[in-house]
Design a protein around this motif. Structure first.
Motif, mmCIF file in Angstrom:
data_model
loop_
_atom_site.group_PDB
_atom_site.id
_atom_site.type_symbol
_atom_site.label_atom_id
_atom_site.label_comp_id
_atom_site.label_asym_id
_atom_site.label_seq_id
_atom_site.Cartn_x
_atom_site.Cartn_y
_atom_site.Cartn_z
ATOM 1 N N ASN A 103 16.645 13.799 14.344
ATOM 2 C CA ASN A 103 16.838 15.091 15.003
ATOM 3 C C ASN A 103 15.876 15.274 16.165
ATOM 4 N N MET A 104 14.621 14.901 15.957
ATOM 5 C CA MET A 104 13.625 15.017 17.023
ATOM 6 C C MET A 104 13.939 14.032 18.151
ATOM 7 N N ALA A 105 14.354 12.824 17.779
ATOM 8 C CA ALA A 105 14.709 11.832 18.798
ATOM 9 C C ALA A 105 15.837 12.351 19.680
ATOM 10 N N LEU A 106 16.863 12.929 19.066
ATOM 11 C CA LEU A 106 17.988 13.440 19.839
ATOM 12 C C LEU A 106 17.579 14.626 20.713
ATOM 13 N N ALA A 107 16.680 15.467 20.211
ATOM 14 C CA ALA A 107 16.185 16.593 21.014
ATOM 15 C C ALA A 107 15.439 16.086 22.241
ATOM 16 N N CYS A 108 14.623 15.058 22.061
ATOM 17 C CA CYS A 108 13.871 14.486 23.184
ATOM 18 C C CYS A 108 14.805 13.788 24.174
ATOM 19 N N VAL A 109 15.752 13.041 23.638
ATOM 20 C CA VAL A 109 16.725 12.363 24.494
ATOM 21 C C VAL A 109 17.488 13.376 25.332
ATOM 22 N N GLY A 110 17.853 14.481 24.712
ATOM 23 C CA GLY A 110 18.596 15.507 25.432
ATOM 24 C C GLY A 110 17.838 16.110 26.588
ATOM 25 N N GLU A 111 16.507 16.093 26.492
ATOM 26 C CA GLU A 111 15.662 16.613 27.574
ATOM 27 C C GLU A 111 15.329 15.540 28.614
#
Length: 275
Positions: free
Chosen positions: A181-189
């Motif tokens: 979840n954190m990885a996807l949040a960072c990727v999205g930014e």
């Protein structure tokens, strides 16, 4: 007390590679000759560029000197979040001066560490860490250098501060250790996630799953030496020459060709650090 494990043998070469985050001083380098020896050893297995990172003011001064001693070495400067209580006006002034050096390619490592407060004597409290993190974000933007983040058990607050302050154009999560979840949040930014030897640890289940979802154009690789030596050498001294072990483990996990992953992570590092 058991004897310390011997240093890992040289891996099979894998090139090109950039060690996106290491600590040459903590590895034992002290002067130009010892930096050259470590850089030579790394280069012999394909690691042609090294970013040595500071966590206090003395280390920041040393990192910049090391980057001038050897053309294969670059520096990142900041106060580690656990040392944010040392970020007085004098320290800020010196970090601003050091960050302006052309051999400095990032402001870091900075961020938030919620593991050590209350456990480590003299560790900066959470409020002080957040204040220091905000200042480093501003420094990265003013110096037009990437922001290199240390994050330990602070996912939500760290992303909140970045959103509140407005992140620099390039953000690197060094030694990414969070979940999918954190990885996807960072990727999205649009942030870059840098993976260390921990991605090779078989018990790091959430991290290993997270590593699979990161687009290859947002991946970096690092040693964080002398810490986090990859499997099967866990507990032995780490050094930039060990990076191919981590890259091969990451490539196997992601079902990629290791040479292709090496080339792509190097292109990413050159794009982020402009080296």
């Amino acid at each position: 007390m058991s004897a310390k494990r011997p240093a890992p043998e040289l891996p099979e070469p894998l090139e090109p590679l950039v060690d996106a985050h290491t600590h040459l001083d903590a590895c034992g380098a002290t002067d130009a000759d010892s930096v050259r020896v470590m850089a030579d050893r790394a280069a012999s297995v394909g690691v042609g560029t090294i970013v040595t990172v500071a966590d206090d003011l003395a280390a920041a001064r040393w990192a910049v000197r090391a980057a001038h001693w050897d053309p294969r070495v670059y520096a990142a400067v900041a106060l580690h979040p656990t040392r944010a209580n040392a970020l007085d006006d004098e320290a800020k002034s010196e970090l601003e001066r050091l960050a302006a050096d052309p051999r400095v390619v990032a402001v870091g490592e900075t961020g938030l560490d919620y593991y050590w407060p209350g456990k480590l004597e003299g560790c900066a409290d959470v409020e002080t860490q957040i204040e220091g993190f905000r200042w480093h974000i501003d420094l990265a933007k003013r110096s037009r250098k990437p922001l290199m983040i240390h994050n330990r058990e602070a996912d939500h607050d760290l992303l909140t501060v970045l959103l509140d302050e407005g992140a620099p154009s390039k953000v690197i999560f060094h030694c990414f250790s969070s979940d999918t979840n954190m990885a996807l949040a960072c990727v999205g930014e649009g942030y870059f996630l840098s993976f260390s030897g921990t991605v090779s640890f078989r018990n790091a289940h959430e991290l290993r799953e997270a590593a699979k979802v990161v687009p290859v154009e947002q991946i970096l690789v690092e040693t964080d030496a002398p810490y986090l030596t990859p499997h099967p050498f866990r507990g032995a001294p780490n050094e930039p020459y060990c990076l191919p072990y981590t890259v091969r483990a990451l490539a196997e996990l992601r079902e990629q060709d290791p040479f292709e992953l090496a080339e792509l992570t190097t292109l990413n590092a050159r794009r982020v650090y402009r080296v």
